[in-house]
Write an enzyme that holds these catalytic residues in place. Structure first.
Site, mmCIF file in Angstrom:
data_model
loop_
_atom_site.group_PDB
_atom_site.id
_atom_site.type_symbol
_atom_site.label_atom_id
_atom_site.label_comp_id
_atom_site.label_asym_id
_atom_site.label_seq_id
_atom_site.Cartn_x
_atom_site.Cartn_y
_atom_site.Cartn_z
ATOM 1 N N LYS A 1 -75.413 -8.759 -46.778
ATOM 2 C CA LYS A 1 -75.763 -7.741 -45.771
ATOM 3 C C LYS A 1 -76.605 -8.387 -44.676
ATOM 4 O O LYS A 1 -77.249 -9.426 -44.866
ATOM 5 C CB LYS A 1 -76.516 -6.563 -46.406
ATOM 6 C CG LYS A 1 -77.886 -6.913 -47.020
ATOM 7 C CD LYS A 1 -79.030 -6.918 -46.023
ATOM 8 C CE LYS A 1 -80.331 -7.384 -46.679
ATOM 9 N NZ LYS A 1 -81.396 -7.671 -45.680
ATOM 10 N N ASP B 1 -82.915 -3.610 -52.352
ATOM 11 C CA ASP B 1 -81.626 -3.795 -51.686
ATOM 12 C C ASP B 1 -80.436 -3.476 -52.588
ATOM 13 O O ASP B 1 -79.310 -3.343 -52.105
ATOM 14 C CB ASP B 1 -81.476 -5.241 -51.186
ATOM 15 C CG ASP B 1 -82.330 -5.538 -49.960
ATOM 16 O OD1 ASP B 1 -82.698 -4.578 -49.255
ATOM 17 O OD2 ASP B 1 -82.619 -6.721 -49.720
#
Length: 312
Positions: A11, A147
């Site tokens: 990401k 995350d």
């Protein structure tokens, strides 16, 4: 089926703002995260538990291997932690073998470890036919790291034949609040991404500890950036692509500051930013020819340089 392989995607942060520090020591953040087409391949295999006659376990039932010799594969590895968490939560009597084919740079601000952990959670939920809610798995994932829930929802979006309920939450782009675990799906960005990691590692904890909120002069307007995504308005997105952690990392790590300046000097990207706490710098492009030329030049500075796309 006792084995499954899946892609664990990296990401980037389109913006990252820190609002304050909570009493528990965690920082309250607002950020927009976007998955990209750079991934590890995580293979998970389950076998019935082997036991001695006296019913004592012979060995550790979780074994992690990796394609990189420098990657810790013991109890500190998030893939290992994910398998252990699933075993303890759902009381499955299995030996678990995990292999990580690493492509995402390590300690890079790209959530590579979190992505691997998320993939293990998703894989075991499939192999054990648990038929969980996606949000249940995301709530489990936050125990591994802030995350991980986003990595779960993004990977779920790309999985076919997924045995999870609540797939409407699956998304490769999201607005994150709290410590990063409160997620709202967003329309994904569609563009080319040039990633380059300088040859150093950066500690997320050290960067956050070095952050002085009073010294931050520019904050992203996260609501405006979200509106830009919904309207597909690159100008609104570009204007609010700010990462406040740059105030620490670019100050304390010269190589990261140099890499960002180097990529900005091409003057061909519509924005250049650091991902997470660094050290990876990324640039966004809509023109493939310009992106390719920037990739060739950036590769001269770092071998860990990739030209990829955002995930839809």
């Amino acid at each position: 089926m006792n084995e499954i392989s899946m892609k664990a995607y990296a990401k980037i942060n389109l913006c990252l703002d820190v609002l304050g520090k909570q009493a528990n020591g965690y920082h309250q953040v607002e950020m927009v995260m976007q998955q990209v087409d750079l991934y590890d391949v995580v293979t998970v295999k389950c076998n019935p538990m082997k036991k001695k006659k006296n019913d004592v376990q012979i060995t550790d039932p979780i074994v992690v291997t990796a394609s990189r010799n420098d990657l810790p594969v013991g109890e500190t590895n998030l893939a290992y932690k994910a398998a252990k968490l699933m075993q303890e939560t759902y009381k499955q009597d299995s030996e678990i073998y995990i292999h990580l084919e690493k492509n995402i740079p390590v300690a890079a601000g790209l959530a590579g470890g979190s992505a691997d952990g998320a993939a293990v959670l998703l894989a075991l939920s499939q192999l054990w036919h648990l038929h969980l809610e996606l949000q249940e798995l995301m709530e489990l994932g936050v125990q591994l790291g802030a995350d991980v829930p986003f990595c779960i929802m993004g990977q779920a979006k790309k999985m076919q034949n997924l045995q999870l309920r609540g797939k409407e939450w699956a998304s490769t782009c999201a607005f994150a609040e709290g410590i990063g675990e409160k997620l709202t799906p967003l329309p994904p960005l569609d563009c080319l991404v040039l990633l380059s990691k300088p040859s150093i590692d950066v500690s997320t904890a050290v960067v956050y500890n070095g952050l002085c909120l009073e010294d931050i002069k520019s904050h992203p307007d996260t609501k405006e950036l979200i509106l830009g995504l919904k309207e597909k308005n690159l100008r609104k997105i570009q204007k609010n692509m700010i990462n406040v952690l740059e105030t620490v990392t670019l100050r304390d790590y010269l190589l990261v500051a140099e890499m960002k300046q180097y990529m900005e000097n091409f003057e061909t990207a519509y924005q250049v930013l650091m991902s997470g706490s660094g050290p990876t710098i990324f640039a966004l492009y809509t023109n493939r020819k310009k992106a390719r030329l920037a990739y060739i030049n950036s590769k001269k500075k770092s071998n860990e340089t990739y030209l990829i796309r955002t995930l839809s």
